[in-house]
Design a protein around this motif. Structure first.
Motif, short mmCIF file in Angstrom:
data_model
loop_
_atom_site.label_atom_id
_atom_site.label_comp_id
_atom_site.label_asym_id
_atom_site.label_seq_id
_atom_site.Cartn_x
_atom_site.Cartn_y
_atom_site.Cartn_z
N PHE A 226 6.46 -6.93 -16.54
CA PHE A 226 6.06 -7.33 -15.20
C PHE A 226 7.30 -7.29 -14.31
O PHE A 226 8.37 -7.76 -14.69
CB PHE A 226 5.48 -8.74 -15.20
N CYS A 227 7.15 -6.72 -13.10
CA CYS A 227 8.27 -6.56 -12.18
C CYS A 227 8.02 -7.22 -10.84
O CYS A 227 6.88 -7.30 -10.36
CB CYS A 227 8.57 -5.08 -11.94
N ARG B 260 0.83 -1.21 0.00
CA ARG B 260 0.00 0.00 0.00
C ARG B 260 0.87 1.25 0.00
O ARG B 260 0.56 2.24 -0.68
CB ARG B 260 -0.92 -0.02 1.23
N TYR B 261 1.98 1.21 0.74
CA TYR B 261 2.89 2.37 0.79
C TYR B 261 3.50 2.63 -0.58
O TYR B 261 3.57 3.78 -1.02
CB TYR B 261 3.98 2.13 1.83
N VAL B 262 3.95 1.58 -1.26
CA VAL B 262 4.51 1.73 -2.60
C VAL B 262 3.47 2.31 -3.54
O VAL B 262 3.75 3.22 -4.34
CB VAL B 262 5.04 0.39 -3.13
N LYS B 263 2.26 1.80 -3.46
CA LYS B 263 1.17 2.26 -4.34
C LYS B 263 0.86 3.73 -4.11
O LYS B 263 0.63 4.49 -5.06
CB LYS B 263 -0.07 1.40 -4.09
N GLU B 264 0.85 4.16 -2.86
CA GLU B 264 0.44 5.53 -2.53
C GLU B 264 1.57 6.55 -2.61
O GLU B 264 1.31 7.73 -2.87
CB GLU B 264 -0.17 5.54 -1.12
N HIS B 265 2.83 6.12 -2.42
CA HIS B 265 3.93 7.07 -2.33
C HIS B 265 5.04 6.88 -3.37
O HIS B 265 5.80 7.83 -3.61
CB HIS B 265 4.56 7.01 -0.93
N HIS C 270 2.57 -4.54 -12.20
CA HIS C 270 2.26 -4.67 -13.62
C HIS C 270 1.93 -3.32 -14.22
O HIS C 270 2.15 -2.28 -13.58
CB HIS C 270 1.14 -5.69 -13.85
N ASN C 271 1.40 -3.30 -15.45
CA ASN C 271 1.26 -2.03 -16.17
C ASN C 271 0.26 -1.07 -15.55
O ASN C 271 0.30 0.13 -15.82
CB ASN C 271 0.92 -2.29 -17.65
N ASP C 272 -0.64 -1.59 -14.72
CA ASP C 272 -1.68 -0.73 -14.15
C ASP C 272 -1.63 -0.68 -12.64
O ASP C 272 -2.51 -0.10 -12.01
CB ASP C 272 -3.05 -1.22 -14.64
N GLY C 273 -0.64 -1.33 -12.04
CA GLY C 273 -0.58 -1.28 -10.58
C GLY C 273 0.05 -2.51 -9.97
O GLY C 273 1.17 -2.91 -10.33
N TYR C 274 -0.68 -3.16 -9.06
CA TYR C 274 -0.11 -4.18 -8.20
C TYR C 274 -1.08 -5.35 -8.08
O TYR C 274 -2.29 -5.16 -8.10
CB TYR C 274 0.18 -3.59 -6.81
N ILE C 275 -0.54 -6.55 -7.95
CA ILE C 275 -1.36 -7.74 -7.83
C ILE C 275 -0.92 -8.51 -6.60
O ILE C 275 0.23 -8.37 -6.15
CB ILE C 275 -1.26 -8.60 -9.12
N THR C 276 -1.82 -9.31 -6.03
CA THR C 276 -1.53 -9.97 -4.76
C THR C 276 -0.76 -11.27 -4.90
O THR C 276 -0.14 -11.74 -3.95
CB THR C 276 -2.84 -10.24 -4.00
#
Length: 346
Positions: free
Chosen positions: A72-73, A48-53, A92-98
Motif C-alpha cells: 500500500f502506498c 483521476r490524472y494519476v489514474k489515467e496518465h 493499492h494493488n488494483d488502483g486507488y481508494i478515497t
C-alpha cells in the motif's frame, strides 16, 4: 593492474524515494519525491490524472519486484485547500481508494517528525491531511522530541443501507450492510459464508469477501450524492459477529482492491463499522470500542464523537486511534530495458 577488466556500471533511471512505515502491520510506503508532475485543481482531479496518465508508476512502485500483492502506498501531493498541512493519494494493488485510516495514522506521525506542520505543540500536534474523501484532522502525541500515537477525526460517516439481500453464487442469498467511513464497505459476519476468522485460511477469507464484493457491485447501485468519484464499493469486511453493546473487543478482516487483505484493523473500515453500530444503537456517542486484526493482533479504537447530517442522512464523525512505526527508506530505480521490473503480480 595488468589484466584488470572494468565493467561499466549499468545506467538506471531513478523512479522515486520513499519512507517505509507500517500501521498495525499494514504497509505504508510514503512516496516523498520523484513522481512526475500531477495536474488537477482539486485532489480528486489529481487522483483521476494519476489514474489515467501515471498508473504505470503505481505498478512499478507497488508491484513486484519492489513491492508485493498487498503493498500500500501514499503519494504526497500538493494540497488544494488552504487548511491542509499536506495532501495524499492512496494507492493499492488494483488502483486507488478515497480514504485510508491506517495511512493517515502513520502519515500524521511522519508529518510531525519531518516538519510538514508549522505549529508543533505538546502534548499533541494537530495535522490537517487532505484526502480524496475530504479533510481529515489528526492529533499526534508529541513529547517535545518524538511523535507517538495518533488519533484522527473522520469525515462524516454514515450508514448507506442495511440488510441488503444479494445473491452470491457460491453462498446463495446473503444479507449485508453497507456503511461509509470515507469509503464504502460491506459488512457481514464470517460465519454467514462458512468461515471462522481465527481458524480459516486468510486466502479463503479473501476469496469469500471478494465474491461478496463482486455480487454487490453487480446488484447494488452505490451513490454518493454529487460525487461520482466516491460512488463505489471499496471492499467487504468479514466480522467475528461481535456487535454486542457490551463493548468487548471485536475482530474483523477488510478485503479491498483485488483481494488485498488489510493487516491492520483498517481505519476507514473501523470508521464505517462504528457508524453502523451507532446507527443500530450498539454504541453510544463517546463510547470507545476496540477492533483487532485477527492476524497481527493490532488494535485500533473507535468512538462516535459528533452527530452530523449528510444531505438527508444522519451520521457521525468518528475518532480512530492507533500508532504507526518506521521501517526504513528506499530509493527505487529502473533500467530502461528491464521490462519485468516495471511491475508484475503473482
Amino acid at each position: 593492474m595488468p589484466g584488470e577488466h572494468r565493467v561499466e556500471a549499468p545506467t538506471h533511471e531513478p523512479i522515486c524515494k520513499t519512507v517505509e512505515m507500517h500501521t498495525g502491520g499494514e504497509p505504508v510506503r510514503i512516496i516523498v519525491s520523484g513522481f512526475p508532475e500531477i495536474k488537477g485543481e482539486t485532489i480528486l482531479e489529481q487522483r483521476r490524472y494519476v489514474k489515467e496518465h501515471l498508473d504505470h508508476y503505481r505498478k512499478c512502485v507497488l508491484h513486484e519486484p519492489r513491492g508485493h500483492f498487498d503493498m500500500f502506498c501514499a503519494l504526497l501531493v500538493k494540497p488544494t485547500v488552504e487548511q491542509a498541512d499536506l495532501a495524499v493519494i492512496f494507492m493499492h494493488n488494483d488502483g486507488y481508494i478515497t480514504m485510508c485510516g491506517h495511512v493517515v495514522i502513520s502519515l500524521a506521525r511522519y508529518a510531525v517528525d519531518h516538519g510538514l506542520v508549522k505549529n508543533i505543540t505538546s502534548p499533541e500536534t494537530k495535522v490537517n491531511i487532505q484526502c480524496p474523501c475530504g479533510l481529515v484532522t489528526a492529533y499526534v502525541a508529541f513529547d517535545g522530541k518524538k511523535a507517538g500515537a495518533v488519533r484522527f477525526i473522520s469525515v462524516p460517516a454514515f450508514v448507506y443501507r442495511t440488510d441488503i439481500e444479494v445473491d452470491v453464487p457460491r453462498f446463495g442469498k446473503l444479507k449485508v450492510d453497507i456503511s461509509y467511513g470515507g469509503a464504502f464497505y460491506a459488512f457481514i459476519s464470517a460465519d454467514k459464508v462458512g468461515l471462522d476468522l481465527k481458524s480459516s485460511k486468510i486466502r479463503d477469507i479473501a476469496d469469500a469477501a471478494d465474491e461478496v464484493s463482486a455480487a454487490i457491485k453487480r446488484q447494488v447501485k452505490i451513490e454518493m450524492a454529487g460525487n461520482k468519484d466516491l460512488s463505489y464499493l471499496s471492499g467487504t469486511i468479514l466480522t467475528d459477529g461481535n456487535d454486542s453493546i457490551n463493548g468487548r473487543t471485536s475482530s474483523h478482516v477488510c478485503v479491498f482492491g483485488d483481494r488485498q487483505v488489510d493487516r491492520s484493523p483498517c481505519g476507514s473500515g473501523v470508521t464505517a463499522r462504528v457508524a453502523l453500530q451507532h446507527h443500530k444503537q450498539l454504541i453510544q456517542l463517546n463510547q470507545t470500542k476496540s477492533f483487532q486484526s485477527c492476524r497481527t493482533k493490532a488494535i485500533f479504537t473507535g468512538k462516535p464523537v459528533k452527530p452530523v447530517s449528510i444531505g438527508q442522512r444522519q451520521g457521525v464523525r468518528v475518532e480512530i486511534s492507533g500508532k504507526g512505526f518506521y521501517c526504513g527508506s528506499s530509493t527505487f530505480t529502473l533500467e530502461q530495458d528491464d521490462l519485468i521490473g516495471r511491475g508484475f503480480l503473482l
